[in-house]
Write a protein that holds these residues in place. Structure first.
Motif, mmCIF file in Angstrom:
data_model
loop_
_atom_site.group_PDB
_atom_site.id
_atom_site.type_symbol
_atom_site.label_atom_id
_atom_site.label_comp_id
_atom_site.label_asym_id
_atom_site.label_seq_id
_atom_site.Cartn_x
_atom_site.Cartn_y
_atom_site.Cartn_z
ATOM 1 N N ASP A 166 32.060 -4.781 -6.470
ATOM 2 C CA ASP A 166 31.949 -3.477 -7.122
ATOM 3 C C ASP A 166 31.010 -2.555 -6.353
ATOM 4 O OD1 ASP A 166 33.710 -3.870 -9.308
ATOM 5 O OD2 ASP A 166 32.230 -5.177 -10.234
ATOM 6 N N ARG A 167 30.698 -2.921 -5.137
ATOM 7 C CA ARG A 167 29.868 -2.099 -4.262
ATOM 8 C C ARG A 167 30.759 -1.194 -3.425
ATOM 9 N NH1 ARG A 167 24.980 -4.831 -2.682
ATOM 10 N NH2 ARG A 167 25.445 -4.343 -0.515
ATOM 11 N N ASP A 168 30.158 -0.255 -2.749
ATOM 12 C CA ASP A 168 30.908 0.641 -1.865
ATOM 13 C C ASP A 168 30.407 0.581 -0.429
ATOM 14 O OD1 ASP A 168 32.719 1.761 -3.750
ATOM 15 O OD2 ASP A 168 31.079 2.956 -4.568
ATOM 16 N N THR A 169 29.541 -0.375 -0.134
ATOM 17 C CA THR A 169 28.982 -0.465 1.207
ATOM 18 C C THR A 169 29.037 -1.905 1.720
ATOM 19 O OG1 THR A 169 26.740 -0.814 0.347
ATOM 20 C CG2 THR A 169 27.395 1.469 0.832
ATOM 21 N N ILE A 170 29.120 -2.021 3.035
ATOM 22 C CA ILE A 170 28.949 -3.294 3.736
ATOM 23 C C ILE A 170 27.587 -3.219 4.405
ATOM 24 C CG2 ILE A 170 29.770 -4.780 5.600
ATOM 25 C CD1 ILE A 170 31.710 -4.694 3.289
ATOM 26 N N PRO A 171 26.671 -4.145 4.120
ATOM 27 C CA PRO A 171 25.339 -4.049 4.721
ATOM 28 C C PRO A 171 25.401 -4.157 6.238
ATOM 29 C CG PRO A 171 25.640 -6.174 3.648
ATOM 30 C CD PRO A 171 26.809 -5.332 3.259
ATOM 31 N N GLY A 172 24.489 -3.454 6.895
ATOM 32 C CA GLY A 172 24.426 -3.559 8.347
ATOM 33 C C GLY A 172 24.005 -4.935 8.793
ATOM 34 N N SER A 173 23.107 -5.554 8.026
ATOM 35 C CA SER A 173 22.680 -6.925 8.308
ATOM 36 C C SER A 173 22.464 -7.639 6.984
ATOM 37 C CB SER A 173 21.399 -6.943 9.151
ATOM 38 O OG SER A 173 20.352 -6.240 8.503
ATOM 39 N N LEU A 174 22.697 -8.947 7.008
ATOM 40 C CA LEU A 174 22.759 -9.711 5.765
ATOM 41 C C LEU A 174 22.254 -11.125 5.989
ATOM 42 C CD1 LEU A 174 23.940 -9.839 2.794
ATOM 43 C CD2 LEU A 174 26.037 -10.704 3.851
ATOM 44 N N ILE A 182 31.367 -20.455 -1.011
ATOM 45 C CA ILE A 182 31.208 -19.025 -1.291
ATOM 46 C C ILE A 182 30.408 -18.357 -0.183
ATOM 47 C CG2 ILE A 182 30.177 -17.343 -2.870
ATOM 48 C CD1 ILE A 182 30.808 -19.272 -5.161
ATOM 49 N N GLY A 183 29.303 -18.973 0.195
ATOM 50 C CA GLY A 183 28.474 -18.381 1.233
ATOM 51 C C GLY A 183 29.193 -18.261 2.560
ATOM 52 N N VAL A 184 29.931 -19.302 2.939
ATOM 53 C CA VAL A 184 30.614 -19.303 4.236
ATOM 54 C C VAL A 184 31.779 -18.308 4.240
ATOM 55 C CG1 VAL A 184 32.036 -20.727 5.749
ATOM 56 C CG2 VAL A 184 29.885 -21.620 4.871
ATOM 57 N N GLU A 185 32.564 -18.273 3.159
ATOM 58 C CA GLU A 185 33.670 -17.315 3.095
ATOM 59 C C GLU A 185 33.166 -15.878 3.228
ATOM 60 O OE1 GLU A 185 36.808 -19.685 0.142
ATOM 61 O OE2 GLU A 185 35.868 -17.822 -0.509
ATOM 62 N N LEU A 186 32.144 -15.536 2.448
ATOM 63 C CA LEU A 186 31.657 -14.156 2.475
ATOM 64 C C LEU A 186 30.923 -13.849 3.768
ATOM 65 C CD1 LEU A 186 30.529 -13.634 -1.230
ATOM 66 C CD2 LEU A 186 32.591 -12.793 -0.091
ATOM 67 N N ALA A 187 30.231 -14.831 4.327
ATOM 68 C CA ALA A 187 29.558 -14.605 5.609
ATOM 69 C C ALA A 187 30.557 -14.199 6.684
ATOM 70 C CB ALA A 187 28.799 -15.865 6.029
ATOM 71 N N GLN A 188 31.664 -14.920 6.782
ATOM 72 C CA GLN A 188 32.660 -14.583 7.794
ATOM 73 C C GLN A 188 33.308 -13.232 7.512
ATOM 74 O OE1 GLN A 188 36.415 -16.814 8.040
ATOM 75 N NE2 GLN A 188 36.076 -17.037 10.244
ATOM 76 N N ALA A 189 33.619 -12.979 6.235
ATOM 77 C CA ALA A 189 34.254 -11.700 5.896
ATOM 78 C C ALA A 189 33.333 -10.529 6.235
ATOM 79 C CB ALA A 189 34.623 -11.676 4.418
ATOM 80 N N TYR A 190 32.068 -10.611 5.853
ATOM 81 C CA TYR A 190 31.129 -9.518 6.142
ATOM 82 C C TYR A 190 30.920 -9.356 7.644
ATOM 83 C CZ TYR A 190 29.705 -8.581 1.316
ATOM 84 O OH TYR A 190 29.682 -8.201 0.002
ATOM 85 N N ARG A 191 30.869 -10.470 8.360
ATOM 86 C CA ARG A 191 30.708 -10.384 9.811
ATOM 87 C C ARG A 191 31.891 -9.651 10.434
ATOM 88 N NH1 ARG A 191 28.192 -8.927 13.935
ATOM 89 N NH2 ARG A 191 28.852 -9.911 15.887
ATOM 90 N N VAL A 197 25.114 -11.157 10.462
ATOM 91 C CA VAL A 197 24.971 -12.142 9.385
ATOM 92 C C VAL A 197 24.199 -13.371 9.857
ATOM 93 C CG1 VAL A 197 26.199 -13.641 7.760
ATOM 94 C CG2 VAL A 197 27.125 -11.382 8.324
ATOM 95 N N THR A 198 23.263 -13.814 8.996
ATOM 96 C CA THR A 198 22.547 -15.072 9.188
ATOM 97 C C THR A 198 22.745 -15.924 7.945
ATOM 98 O OG1 THR A 198 20.843 -14.010 10.549
ATOM 99 C CG2 THR A 198 20.318 -16.168 9.611
#
Length: 490
Positions: A166-174, A182-191, A197-198
């Motif tokens: 429900d956000r409108d932004t992708i963080p520059g770094s995360l 969950i963490g691995v799926e979203l980490a790859q998607a955001y990257r 991503v770390t």
């Protein structure tokens, strides 16, 4: 305060388990009530399966665009508009939402009650002043993201998967706290959508429930995509650093740790922190004491028929703390419908439960890992492997990375299957079915698979197993048959 008729079953929670129970019960002619305090659809529709796969789909396209030259295509570099991507994710969710619309269930004959249910006795719940009495109850209130008590985290600010879509932004770094699915799926998607991503994981590798060699291959792929992975580390604190967050990590404290361990701490700054460090049950406001329902660590305890300590009260889905998957909640709900409404009882069958992590490539799992199988079944266990990179379809798709590993016991009985490949979540169904009905691995080698497909990876693994059995008297028999064949006239 009003009280209605006595229902055959009241399902508390409108996620997968509650929805399947309500629809199944009403379809069989039972009087069913379904209580939901927020929105029907649960975690899967709103904050889990549906929006995460939509985001992963967008991230996959972004990756393909960047790699277009590998397909012989000259595609200009595209700027990613985060607001557009996240809006498209919500559009997908909106298209699926009608499947769980309250009016759809009311049309089935389900009494959909909006509000928070609380037991006032073993046979009654209260919802906003209305009392619902039932012969049977189902507790299906699910789970939520667990937030570890990290010093400074609350003040610094964070988000979980529940807020991600429900956000409108992708963080520059995360920074992602947690190296599970969950963490691995979203980490790859955001990257893939442009974030730096770390991932920080307490244990010594990511995806600890998976076959280690496949989890390691996936970890290498994530590193190749530019994700920093810090395993064997715990987040010791998070602080505000202007508009950013300063994350401090260190090896976990152990009894053997000597002086100076604190010097091994390291810090890095990120724009935002995503917490993906496990789940917590939604049971604290249900009045379970009034019902006499026992819990363990907040999770509802059930027997093999999914009955709680009160035999007329059942529980299914995440709230039991077992397999936290939508498809398992569906499976459990079907068992509840039978056991709650009919005299012929059934035990829940967990012998063959597949699951999949929807990274790229996907990582799918059913049954035992090789180490688990050897612990349980001893030296009769063997493992057979085929590299996806050798498949013609994988080469054609420029996806030549992955592996199939099938673990077998005596006589070729399949004990576990593990696949790292595009479409692994679909491929694992073949192995799951074979395990369910007792088809041995050698038989899969004789099954005709369409060419060229990724599913040939399963067949090739079965071929490898067959070759491995050609020893001793079997090899001698083959050699004899060849000699006889050569002696026969053409």
């Amino acid at each position: 305060m009003t009280q209605d008729r006595t229902f055959d079953i009241v399902a508390i929670g409108g996620g997968t388990a509650g929805l399947v129970t309500a629809a199944g019960g009403a379809g069989l002619g039972a009087n069913v009530a379904l209580v939901e305090r927020d929105r029907l659809g649960g975690d899967c529709l709103w904050t889990g399966c549906v929006p995460s796969k939509a985001l992963i789909g967008s991230a996959r396209v972004a990756r393909h665009v960047r790699d277009a030259s590998a397909f012989g295509l000259g595609v200009p570099r595209q700027e990613i508009e985060a607001a557009d991507v996240l809006s498209s994710v919500r559009d997908v969710r909106a298209q699926i939402e009608p499947h769980d619309d309250p009016e759809r269930f009311r049309a089935m004959g389900v009494d959909v009650v909006e509000g928070a249910a609380r037991f006032v006795s073993p046979h009654e719940v209260e919802v906003d002043g209305r009392r619902l009495r039932a012969r049977r109850f189902l507790i299906a209130t699910g789970s939520r993201a667990a937030v570890p008590p990290i010093p400074g985290l609350e003040d610094a600010g964070y988000f979980t998967h529940a807020e991600a879509f429900d956000r409108d932004t992708i963080p520059g770094s995360l920074a992602v706290i947690g190296g599970g699915p969950i963490g691995v799926e979203l980490a790859q998607a955001y990257r893939r959508l442009g974030a730096d991503v770390t991932v920080v994981e307490l244990l010594d590798r990511l995806m600890v429930r998976e076959e280690p060699e496949l989890a390691d291959l996936l970890t290498s792929r994530l590193r190749d995509e530019g994700i920093r992975i810090r395993t064997g580390r715990i987040v010791t604190r998070v602080d505000r650093a202007g508009n950013r967050r300063r994350v401090t990590i260190a090896p976990p404290a152990t009894a053997e740790a000597g002086p100076g361990q604190e010097g091994r701490a390291e810090t890095f700054d990120v724009d935002e922190v995503l917490v993906a460090a496990g789940r917590a049950p939604n049971t604290e406001d249900l009045g379970l004491d009034a019902a006499g329902v026992e819990t363990a660590g907040g999770w509802v305890t059930v027997d093999s028929r999914l009955r709680t300590s009160r035999k007329h009260i059942f529980a299914a889905g995440d709230v039991t703390g077992g397999f936290l998957f939508t498809h398992v909640a569906d499976h459990e709900a079907r068992t509840v419908v039978q056991n709650a409404l009919f005299p012929v009882r059934a035990n829940i069958d967990y012998r063959v439960i597949p699951w999949c992590t929807y990274t790229d490539p996907e990582l799918a799992h059913v049954g035992l890992t090789e180490a688990e199988a050897r612990d349980r079944h001893g030296p009769s266990v063997s493992a057979h492997v085929y590299d996806i990179g050798n498949l013609d379809r994988a080469i054609a798709e420029r996806a030549a990375m992955g592996r199939v590993k099938i673990v077998v016991g005596k006589g070729g009985r399949i004990l576990g299957g593990h696949i790292l490949a595009p479409g692994a979540g679909t491929m694992i169904a073949e192995i799951s079915l074979a395990m369910k009905v007792g088809v041995k691995l050698g038989t899969l080698a004789s099954l005709v698979h369409p060419y060229p497909t990724m599913s040939e990876g399963v067949k090739r693994t079965a071929d490898a197993y067959r070759r491995s059995t050609l020893t001793g008297w079997r090899k001698s028999a083959v050699d004899l048959a060849l000699r006889i064949g050569r002696a026969l006239p053409p």
